[in-house]
Each structure stands twice: as structure tokens, then as C-alpha cells.
Design an enzyme around this catalytic site. Structure first.
Site, PDB file in Angstrom:
ATOM      1  CB  SER A 190      -1.193   2.926  -3.906  1.00  9.14           C
ATOM      2  OG  SER A 190      -0.749   2.061  -4.932  1.00  9.14           O
ATOM      3  CB  ALA A 210      -0.942   0.002   1.199  1.00 12.20           C
ATOM      4  N   GLY A 211       2.026   1.226   0.538  1.00 11.80           N
ATOM      5  CA  GLY A 211       2.857   2.421   0.632  1.00 11.80           C
ATOM      6  C   GLY A 211       3.150   3.092  -0.698  1.00 11.80           C
ATOM      7  CG  ASP A 270      -2.546   2.562   4.916  1.00 16.05           C
ATOM      8  OD1 ASP A 270      -3.527   2.847   5.622  1.00 16.05           O
ATOM      9  OD2 ASP A 270      -1.386   2.826   5.246  1.00 16.05           O
ATOM     10  CG  ASP A 294      -3.555   0.551  -6.374  1.00 15.92           C
ATOM     11  OD1 ASP A 294      -2.925   0.073  -7.342  1.00 15.92           O
ATOM     12  OD2 ASP A 294      -2.990   0.961  -5.342  1.00 15.92           O
ATOM     13  NE  ARG A 348      -1.815  -4.877   7.776  1.00 16.72           N
ATOM     14  CZ  ARG A 348      -1.399  -5.213   6.571  1.00 16.72           C
ATOM     15  NH1 ARG A 348      -0.648  -4.390   5.884  1.00 16.72           N
ATOM     16  NH2 ARG A 348      -1.707  -6.369   6.056  1.00 16.72           N
ATOM     17  CG  HIS A 404      -5.032  -8.743  -4.657  1.00 20.69           C
ATOM     18  ND1 HIS A 404      -4.053  -7.786  -4.779  1.00 20.69           N
ATOM     19  CD2 HIS A 404      -5.501  -8.944  -5.901  1.00 20.69           C
ATOM     20  CE1 HIS A 404      -3.957  -7.411  -6.032  1.00 20.69           C
ATOM     21  NE2 HIS A 404      -4.808  -8.107  -6.741  1.00 20.69           N
ATOM     22  CD  GLN A 462       1.479  -7.415   0.627  1.00 13.08           C
ATOM     23  OE1 GLN A 462       0.680  -7.788   1.480  1.00 13.08           O
ATOM     24  NE2 GLN A 462       2.616  -6.831   0.939  1.00 13.08           N
ATOM     25  CG  ASN A 463      -0.589  -1.924  -3.765  1.00 14.56           C
ATOM     26  OD1 ASN A 463      -0.602  -2.234  -2.585  1.00 14.56           O
ATOM     27  ND2 ASN A 463       0.253  -1.049  -4.253  1.00 14.56           N
TER      28      ASN A 463
END
Length: 106
Positions: free
Chosen positions: A10, A7-8, A17, A87, A19, A104, A84-85
Site C-alpha cells: 500500500s 504495508a509494502g 507504513d 486501509d 516502521r 490487524h 495485515q493492512n
């Protein structure tokens, strides 16, 4: 070289994100899981300062574009990208599908 992203990469595009805590310095605000577990007052305060966009409107960041450059159509040092995104920004950045593995969870 293989890159593994989450997530970092994006959050700079305005994608929240999952968390980040309620006191995060990210413009996207607290993460979805944190907000879900928060009180209504915390959710309201977070919404007032949150700057976020949708995955449809988001534009790939300089990080996404740098990874494409590192790949260099297979001629650069980056041979594969694992993300892991969810988007779609790695795909929209021009990373070839054969070099991209999107993983994912549910």
C-alpha cells in the site's frame, strides 16, 4: 497458493507504513511509530518531503490488482489472501470477501 501481505503493498498508493526509518526512500516518509518517537525537527523535515494520502482517497495499486487476477474468482492459483493492512484497498480492488482474511493488531 496463499498470499500474505502487509504495508509494502500500500505504500505505492500513498499510504504510510508504521516502521520505515527517517531516512527511508519511500515517498510516504518515515513510519508513524518512528515519527512518534522522533524529535520535532525530524517530524518537521519529514513532513516537508512526505507525499501521502488518506485511506479514503487511496486507489488500489497494481499489486492489489495482480492479486485479484491471481485469484480469478476462485479459479486461479491464489485461493486466499491474508492481509495485515487496515486501509481497505484489498476490498476495493475487488478481492472477494470470502477469499480475504484481514488481521490487524492494536
Amino acid at each position: 497458493m496463499i498470499a500474505f501481505t502487509g504495508a509494502g503493498v500500500s505504500t505505492a498508493a500513498g499510504i504510510p507504513d508504521f516502521r520505515s526509518g527517517v531516512n527511508t526512500s519511500l515517498e510516504t516518509g518515515a513510519g508513524a511509530w518512528v515519527l512518534r518517537a522522533s524529535t520535532p525537527d525530524v517530524r518537521k523535515a519529514n513532513a516537508a518531503r512526505r507525499v501521502a494520502t488518506t485511506t479514503v482517497k487511496a486507489v488500489p495499486t497494481s499489486t492489489h490488482m495482480s492479486l485479484v487476477k491471481l485469484h480469478g474468482n476462485g479459479k486461479g492459483p491464489l485461493k486466499a489472501l491474508v492481509s495485515q493492512n487496515t486501509d481497505g484497498l484489498h476490498r476495493r480492488s475487488g478481492m472477494p470477501p470470502e477469499a480475504l482474511a484481514e488481521l490487524h493488531g492494536k
